[in-house]
Design an enzyme around this catalytic site. Structure first.
Site, short mmCIF file in Angstrom:
data_model
loop_
_atom_site.label_atom_id
_atom_site.label_comp_id
_atom_site.label_asym_id
_atom_site.label_seq_id
_atom_site.Cartn_x
_atom_site.Cartn_y
_atom_site.Cartn_z
N ASP A 9 0.87 -1.19 0.00
CA ASP A 9 0.00 0.00 0.00
C ASP A 9 0.89 1.23 0.00
O ASP A 9 2.09 1.15 0.27
CB ASP A 9 -0.91 0.02 1.24
CG ASP A 9 -1.80 1.26 1.30
OD1 ASP A 9 -2.38 1.62 0.26
OD2 ASP A 9 -1.91 1.89 2.37
N SER A 10 0.28 2.38 -0.29
CA SER A 10 1.02 3.64 -0.26
C SER A 10 1.49 3.97 1.16
O SER A 10 2.30 4.86 1.35
CB SER A 10 0.12 4.77 -0.74
OG SER A 10 -0.98 4.91 0.15
N CYS A 72 -4.47 -1.30 -2.05
CA CYS A 72 -4.57 0.14 -2.30
C CYS A 72 -5.41 0.31 -3.57
O CYS A 72 -5.05 -0.22 -4.63
CB CYS A 72 -3.16 0.68 -2.51
SG CYS A 72 -3.09 2.41 -2.99
N GLU A 150 -2.42 7.93 8.60
CA GLU A 150 -0.95 7.85 8.60
C GLU A 150 -0.39 8.36 9.94
O GLU A 150 0.63 7.90 10.41
CB GLU A 150 -0.35 8.65 7.44
CG GLU A 150 -0.52 8.00 6.08
CD GLU A 150 0.26 6.70 5.91
OE1 GLU A 150 1.47 6.67 6.17
OE2 GLU A 150 -0.36 5.69 5.50
N CYS A 182 -11.07 3.43 -0.18
CA CYS A 182 -9.63 3.60 0.01
C CYS A 182 -9.30 2.79 1.26
O CYS A 182 -10.05 2.84 2.25
CB CYS A 182 -9.30 5.08 0.22
SG CYS A 182 -7.64 5.40 0.88
N HIS A 184 -7.25 3.12 3.59
CA HIS A 184 -7.03 3.86 4.84
C HIS A 184 -8.35 4.09 5.59
O HIS A 184 -8.37 4.15 6.81
CB HIS A 184 -6.40 5.24 4.56
CG HIS A 184 -4.93 5.20 4.26
ND1 HIS A 184 -4.43 4.73 3.07
CD2 HIS A 184 -3.85 5.59 4.99
CE1 HIS A 184 -3.10 4.84 3.08
NE2 HIS A 184 -2.73 5.35 4.22
N1 DGL Z 1 -4.74 3.46 0.56
C1 DGL Z 1 -4.80 4.01 -0.72
C2 DGL Z 1 -6.04 3.57 -1.51
O1 DGL Z 1 -6.66 2.60 -1.16
C3 DGL Z 1 -4.55 5.44 -0.99
C4 DGL Z 1 -4.02 6.42 -0.06
C5 DGL Z 1 -3.14 7.39 -0.79
O2 DGL Z 1 -3.63 8.37 -1.34
O3 DGL Z 1 -1.94 7.11 -0.81
O4 DGL Z 1 -6.39 4.21 -2.50
#
Ligand code: DGL
Length: 263
Positions: A9-10, A72, A150, A182, A184
């Site tokens: 993931d990012s 992600c 984060e 997303c 997160h």
């Molecule tokens: N967790 C990421 C997603 O599911 C994105 C978060 C980011 O913008 O890095 O899209």
């Protein structure tokens, strides 16, 4: 040692998928790669996200991963088809739950919360065209949610203010189902539910993705090496170690080895 499952993931959002994977496949070991130094992916152009995801994938495959979960949505939309065309291992990606959301709505309006990159992707537009079924789909990018997670800020007045600002306009526009598009965002789920109220359904696809991943894994044998999981970050290692128990309360600390990568 059994070959591990790779999850990328990012940043730390994909840990919401890691939790689901562990619930479903407790005998599997995982190498988790959180690219926090490059977070957010959601504000980057698709070709840049794709290059970065290829770099991380090469690393995970060098570690012997048998399957890669792109935990992600932004990275999936930017890269999953290219990854499948290039590598022989299975890739499991994320997809915002637009289809189940349109089946659940009673008001005929659903809200999709996702990153800018996800909402701009052609794959997302195809999803809406194929599955919206006459339902009104309204979207909203929430980069502030990514930042909260984060930083490990999942509650309190600051988080509540941001959640109200991002979600209430969708509820005012008539949405009775919100898609958390997303990885997160599920960490903010209790707070989002509190803000939008019990009558709004929140949907995320972490558990479905874990089930899909399980279909590729021969789960015979137990992983006995301790610690069995490697959690790698390109960001701040001590910050990760500090907030990991909040994000993954069911993973015993003895089962995890943390490290930093300069990839
Ligand atoms: N967790 C990421 C997603 O599911 C994105 C978060 C980011 O913008 O890095 O899209």
């Amino acid at each position: 040692m059994k070959p591990p499952i790779g999850i990328l993931d990012s940043g730390l959002g994909g840990l919401s998928v890691f939790n689901e994977v562990q619930k479903l496949m407790p005998d599997e070991s995982v190498i988790y790669f959180g690219d926090s130094a490059w977070c957010p992916y959601g504000a980057r152009p698709a070709d840049e996200i794709q290059r970065r995801v290829f770099t991380v994938t090469d690393f995970l495959l060098e570690q012997g991963c048998k399957l890669i979960i792109i935990a992600c949505n932004s990275a999936t939309i930017a890269a999953v088809e290219a990854l499948r065309a290039q590598y022989p291992v299975p890739f499991v990606g994320m997809e915002p739950g637009v289809k189940p959301a349109t089946a659940l709505t009673k008001t005929g309006t659903v809200g999709v919360l996702a990153t800018e990159a996800s909402l701009a992707g052609e794959k997302f537009h195809r999803l809406i065209t194929d599955y919206s079924n006459g339902v009104n789909v309204i979207t909203r990018p929430c980069p502030n949610f990514v930042e909260l997670v984060e930083h490990g800020v999942l509650s309190g007045p600051k988080a509540r203010g941001i959640v109200e600002e991002e979600t209430l306009p969708l509820i005012e526009a008539g949405a009775d189902v919100l898609v958390l598009g997303c990885t997160h965002y599920p960490f903010l789920r209790p707070l989002i539910q509190e803000v939008v109220g019990p009558d709004v359904t929140l949907l995320d696809t972490g558990a479905a993705v874990a089930r899909h991943a399980a279909s590729f894994v021969d789960q015979e044998g137990t992983e006995t090496t301790t610690p069995k999981h490697r959690i790698i970050t390109t960001g701040d290692l001590s910050h990760l170690e500090k907030i990991f128990p909040t994000l993954c309360p069911d993973i015993p600390p003895t089962q995890v080895r943390f490290s930093h990568s300069n990839l």
